[in-house]
Design a protein around this motif. Structure first.
Motif, PDB file in Angstrom:
ATOM      1  N   ARG A  79      41.679  39.840  48.098  1.00  0.00           N
ATOM      2  CA  ARG A  79      40.722  38.761  48.342  1.00  0.00           C
ATOM      3  C   ARG A  79      40.571  37.834  47.149  1.00  0.00           C
ATOM      4  NH1 ARG A  79      35.831  41.979  51.374  1.00  0.00           N
ATOM      5  NH2 ARG A  79      37.060  42.751  53.126  1.00  0.00           N
ATOM      6  N   LEU A 133      27.256  47.613  49.435  1.00  0.00           N
ATOM      7  CA  LEU A 133      27.022  46.471  50.328  1.00  0.00           C
ATOM      8  C   LEU A 133      28.289  46.106  51.085  1.00  0.00           C
ATOM      9  CD1 LEU A 133      24.924  43.898  48.280  1.00  0.00           C
ATOM     10  CD2 LEU A 133      24.466  44.675  50.605  1.00  0.00           C
ATOM     11  N   GLN A 134      29.402  46.099  50.353  1.00  0.00           N
ATOM     12  CA  GLN A 134      30.661  45.706  50.978  1.00  0.00           C
ATOM     13  C   GLN A 134      31.119  46.713  52.014  1.00  0.00           C
ATOM     14  OE1 GLN A 134      33.159  44.652  47.483  1.00  0.00           O
ATOM     15  NE2 GLN A 134      33.289  42.719  48.567  1.00  0.00           N
ATOM     16  N   LYS A 151      27.076  46.769  44.706  1.00  0.00           N
ATOM     17  CA  LYS A 151      27.984  45.795  45.305  1.00  0.00           C
ATOM     18  C   LYS A 151      28.953  46.478  46.254  1.00  0.00           C
ATOM     19  CE  LYS A 151      31.961  44.960  44.785  1.00  0.00           C
ATOM     20  NZ  LYS A 151      33.334  44.950  44.373  1.00  0.00           N
ATOM     21  N   GLN A 192      38.184  37.398  38.961  1.00  0.00           N
ATOM     22  CA  GLN A 192      36.860  37.116  38.432  1.00  0.00           C
ATOM     23  C   GLN A 192      36.286  38.371  37.767  1.00  0.00           C
ATOM     24  OE1 GLN A 192      35.546  33.845  39.010  1.00  0.00           O
ATOM     25  NE2 GLN A 192      34.383  34.532  37.249  1.00  0.00           N
ATOM     26  N   LEU A 193      36.453  39.495  38.465  1.00  0.00           N
ATOM     27  CA  LEU A 193      35.861  40.744  37.975  1.00  0.00           C
ATOM     28  C   LEU A 193      36.412  41.117  36.599  1.00  0.00           C
ATOM     29  CD1 LEU A 193      33.902  42.997  38.751  1.00  0.00           C
ATOM     30  CD2 LEU A 193      35.848  44.243  39.687  1.00  0.00           C
ATOM     31  N   ARG A 228      29.176  46.169  55.096  1.00  0.00           N
ATOM     32  CA  ARG A 228      29.500  44.958  55.856  1.00  0.00           C
ATOM     33  C   ARG A 228      30.943  44.951  56.356  1.00  0.00           C
ATOM     34  NH1 ARG A 228      26.128  41.369  52.229  1.00  0.00           N
ATOM     35  NH2 ARG A 228      24.049  41.869  53.014  1.00  0.00           N
ATOM     36  N   THR A 245      39.136  38.476  44.353  1.00  0.00           N
ATOM     37  CA  THR A 245      37.907  38.680  43.581  1.00  0.00           C
ATOM     38  C   THR A 245      38.173  39.439  42.289  1.00  0.00           C
ATOM     39  OG1 THR A 245      37.501  40.634  44.920  1.00  0.00           O
ATOM     40  CG2 THR A 245      36.375  38.623  45.563  1.00  0.00           C
ATOM     41  N   ARG A 300      23.487  49.640  33.602  1.00  0.00           N
ATOM     42  CA  ARG A 300      23.176  48.426  34.363  1.00  0.00           C
ATOM     43  C   ARG A 300      24.409  47.940  35.123  1.00  0.00           C
ATOM     44  NH1 ARG A 300      20.393  43.463  33.193  1.00  0.00           N
ATOM     45  NH2 ARG A 300      20.205  42.496  35.241  1.00  0.00           N
ATOM     46  N   ARG A 301      25.514  47.868  34.384  1.00  0.00           N
ATOM     47  CA  ARG A 301      26.752  47.406  35.010  1.00  0.00           C
ATOM     48  C   ARG A 301      27.223  48.384  36.073  1.00  0.00           C
ATOM     49  NH1 ARG A 301      28.907  44.869  29.777  1.00  0.00           N
ATOM     50  NH2 ARG A 301      29.599  46.922  29.182  1.00  0.00           N
ATOM     51  N   ALA A 306      25.155  47.892  39.123  1.00  0.00           N
ATOM     52  CA  ALA A 306      25.509  46.633  39.789  1.00  0.00           C
ATOM     53  C   ALA A 306      26.784  46.824  40.610  1.00  0.00           C
ATOM     54  CB  ALA A 306      25.697  45.522  38.756  1.00  0.00           C
ATOM     55  N   MET A 307      27.744  47.523  40.003  1.00  0.00           N
ATOM     56  CA  MET A 307      29.031  47.762  40.661  1.00  0.00           C
ATOM     57  C   MET A 307      28.843  48.647  41.898  1.00  0.00           C
ATOM     58  SD  MET A 307      32.125  46.872  40.005  1.00  0.00           S
ATOM     59  CE  MET A 307      33.372  47.079  41.237  1.00  0.00           C
ATOM     60  N   GLU A 363      40.061  44.055  46.364  1.00  0.00           N
ATOM     61  CA  GLU A 363      39.681  43.022  45.385  1.00  0.00           C
ATOM     62  C   GLU A 363      40.885  42.167  44.998  1.00  0.00           C
ATOM     63  OE1 GLU A 363      36.570  42.901  43.272  1.00  0.00           O
ATOM     64  OE2 GLU A 363      35.611  44.794  43.763  1.00  0.00           O
ATOM     65  N   ILE A 379      32.920  44.070  32.130  1.00  0.00           N
ATOM     66  CA  ILE A 379      32.819  45.402  32.742  1.00  0.00           C
ATOM     67  C   ILE A 379      34.010  46.252  32.298  1.00  0.00           C
ATOM     68  CG2 ILE A 379      34.093  44.871  34.877  1.00  0.00           C
ATOM     69  CD1 ILE A 379      31.890  46.519  36.333  1.00  0.00           C
TER      70      ILE A 379
END
Lengths: 319, 377
Positions: free
Chosen positions: B211, B15-16, B12, B216-217, B19, B213, B4-5, B8-9, B208, B222
């Motif tokens: 920025r 997506l990045q 993500k 948080q990660l 973009r 992030t 699952r993790r 998700a990773m 990461e 994880i």
């Protein structure tokens, strides 16, 4: 506060962090019972963030130990991470992803059960006031919304302990107040929250306040305890000009325990206010400082803090 | 390790990438530009061409020819071969790139007619080396001819003439048209994949950090392994797309003949991708600024890959210490593999050497990379 034997939500013993010669956190002891909102107050560089980072397992302590939610931070860091939510000082969601994508990511990382996830995501979105903006890129949101969304992401997995590192810095006052409302809603669900801030007024919203300065815990108690018992002497407010000149003069007056600038006026602590307060105006006048008659006021936490910090500095310079 | 993790990773990260115009440009435009720029030949200078000798006669005359090759300095005679199939085997193992076959009736034919054929076989997968080696061989034979001719003339008392010749009968294997592009372009593909792949992943961790992030990660449960694999999965897909794209251009635009099978190509390309992405990731973990990581990735991949992978400068021709060094330049394995698949149609079994090299490399890199990332500030 809790029955003895109950495991505290956060327990730190002799927690120390050194960066080279600099001691950021110096033998800090901290005990937070379950369900409390504890304000972590101190000036910038006092060691608030470093302490929180150690409690989250993001920094290895140089010495000492800590446990969070009953797990040892050094030995079971992953178990700790499962049971905490953390909001770092710097905004740290993914700005190039949408509100929904960020929530989905953290939901996946925290393995929120799929049947719960939709409801929790809806809760986080409504909590952040972002209904209708689920598909907006996070970097386009204003500060207050970003902060509330970050909180939403940090509590998706319903952690029993929440660490919020200056969540309200740089956020406009109205949004700050809303944020504290959220914190109290969470606390009502028995979530333990350690929230650091350098806004003294926010300390009043906490069940207990921990004052930290130069890496040391200076005092801890409820806001009223700190206000009531900590201040030695009586507090007076003094409107005068120039402020700097007045400070210099007051430093030489024996009855003045302490004087500090608060905005456009001075706060002065006197040993015996009734006797000493009236003569201050004339003493200042002799030195060319214009002053109104001092007014007795109830000390705020900030006054307490200023005195505690000053006392700490004196002790340090004496030893 | 939790699926699952991991997903998700990976989602993500995908997506990045999608973009981030910079990532996309590196992923898709860089290979295009480099295919265009690097698709041209390079001139080479070579010595000590590894040579096999198949002397069917082993007479004084035949040994004189061999001696001529040895003493020329251009060739180093490694193997003495006793049957024809030995040449193919030696070439497949890259033990020689040229072979001289002296027929059993060499000295008799020479004595009788004053002219005898000697066969020279070249592995032209590396066409530049082959061209030059062919020139050298012709030079060697011309010298030998001059001597034979004089001797023959003296003993037969005729005018020095065209008589008294060894005819070098060159036979060029694997790259019959001696087209330099056939040899260069597969190497170019390897170089491009090495550069682009490392560039892509070199940014993934540093981004990461930059920025903010990351803090948080790493406060989440994880694991380091999930971070690594989750981040590499989308780049692995991009790496395969780039490979398909470059290999497609190689075949359909540059017209390099493809004699191997797609499965071998896929397996080896996937393996190479793992190494390349792993190296970029390792750099990314170590260097926390995007610019720094990107530049280190360029430095680490660019020079070794262009100079030591054998894509333009043949490894056989390098001095021994440098040649030893090339074994740590991972693109060399893939260059060798691609050329062999394209030009010789080699399968996995034939390529066990370089494939094993890549496997070891991949294992080492993944091991290092999975340990390098610490969930600490």
């Amino acid at each position: 506060m809790n029955a003895t034997g109950d495991i505290p939500a956060v327990l730190a013993e002799g927690l120390t962090k050194k960066f080279g010669n600099f001691t950021a956190v110096d033998h800090l002891d901290l005990r937070i019972e379950k369900g409390q909102v504890v304000g972590f107050i101190g000036p910038n560089g006092a060691g608030k963030s470093t302490t929180i980072r150690m409690l989250c397992g993001l920094l290895m302590p140089t010495a000492g130990r800590a446990s969070v939610a009953g797990f040892d931070v050094g030995r079971e860091p992953e178990a700790v991470r499962e049971h905490i939510g953390y909001m770092s000082q710097k905004f740290s969601l993914y700005g190039d992803m949408t509100v929904r994508e960020n929530l989905r990511f953290f939901g996946g990382i925290y393995r929120v059960r799929r049947e719960d996830f939709v409801e929790r995501m809806r809760f986080a979105i409504s909590m952040a006031g972002l209904e209708g903006r689920e598909n907006a890129l996070v970097r386009t949101l204003a500060g207050g919304w970003k902060q509330r969304l970050a909180l939403g992401c940090a509590i998706l997995h319903r952690p029993p302990v929440l660490f919020l590192d200056e969540p309200t810095s740089g956020v406009e006052p109205e949004a700050r107040r809303q944020f504290w409302d959220l914190i109290h809603e969470l606390a009502a669900d028995r979530v333990t929250i350690l929230v650091s801030t350098h806004y003294m007024d926010e300390a009043e919203y906490c069940n207990r306040v921990a004052l930290i300065d130069r890496g040391k815990l200076v005092a801890m108690g409820t806001p009223s305890e700190l206000r009531g018992h900590r201040l030695s002497g009586e507090l007076y407010e003094l409107r005068c000009a120039p402020l700097g000149g007045a400070l210099k003069v007051l430093a030489g007056v024996p009855s003045v325990i302490e004087a500090a600038i608060f905005g456009d006026r001075l706060h002065v602590v006197l040993t015996d206010g009734e006797r000493n307060a009236p003569e201050l105006v004339s003493i200042l006048g002799d030195h060319g400082v214009q002053a109104e008659a001092p007014r007795r006021i109830t000390p705020s936490l900030e006054d307490v803090f200023v005195q505690l910090v000053a006392r700490g500095t004196e002790q340090r310079t004496m030893t | 390790m939790n699926l699952r993790r991991l997903l998700a990773m990976a989602l993500k990260e995908a997506l990045q990438i999608w973009r981030d115009p910079r990532s996309l440009a590196v992923a898709l435009l860089m290979p295009l530009m480099q295919m265009a720029i690097l698709g041209y030949g390079v001139s080479l200078d070579i010595k000590h061409v590894p040579l096999c000798i198949y002397d069917q006669e082993n007479s004084q005359a035949s040994r004189a020819v061999v001696e001529r090759f040895v003493s020329s300095g251009w060739f180093s005679v490694g193997h003495v071969i006793t049957r024809y199939s030995g040449i193919r085997r030696a070439m497949d193992r890259s033990e020689c790139i040229a072979a001289i076959v002296i027929p059993a009736n060499f000295s008799r034919t020479l004595a009788a007619t004053g002219s005898a054929p000697v066969q020279a076989i070249f592995d032209a997968t590396d066409v530049n080396t082959t061209n030059i080696a062919l020139g050298y061989a012709q030079g060697v034979v011309a010298q030998e001819n001059a001597d034979i001719s004089t001797q023959w003339d003296m003993s037969h008392d005729v005018q020095p003439s065209q008589a008294g010749q060894i005819e070098l009968d060159p036979s060029v294997w694997f790259n019959e048209t001696l087209d330099s592009r056939y040899f260069i372009i597969p190497g170019v593909v390897a170089v491009i994949l090495a550069l682009v792949g490392a560039q892509l992943t070199s940014l993934t961790i540093s981004r990461e950090w930059e920025r903010g992030t990351m803090e948080q990660l790493i406060s989440t449960p994880i694991s380091a392994l999930e971070v690594m694999l989750g981040k590499l999965i989308p780049y692995f897909a991009i790496g395969l797309v780039d490979a398909a794209f470059c290999l497609g251009v190689t075949i359909f635009w540059f017209g390099v003949p493809f004699r191997g099978d797609v499965a071998t190509l896929f397996v080896t390309t996937a393996l190479f991708n793992i190494v390349v992405l792993g190296i970029g990731y390792l750099i990314s973990v170590r260097i926390r600024s995007q610019l720094g990581a990107s530049q280190i990735a360029l430095m680490v991949t660019m020079l070794p890959t262009t100079l030591l992978s054998g894509y333009t400068f043949p490894i056989d021709q390098m001095p021994a210490p440098i040649r030893a060094l090339t074994y740590i330049v991972y693109p060399r394995y893939y260059v060798t593999i691609l050329r062999a698949i394209f030009l010789k149609g080699s399968g996995l079994a034939d390529l066990w050497g370089p494939v094993l090299g890549l496997c070891l490399y991949a294992a080492a890199i993944i091991w290092l990379a999975s340990r390098a990332f610490r969930k600490q500030l």
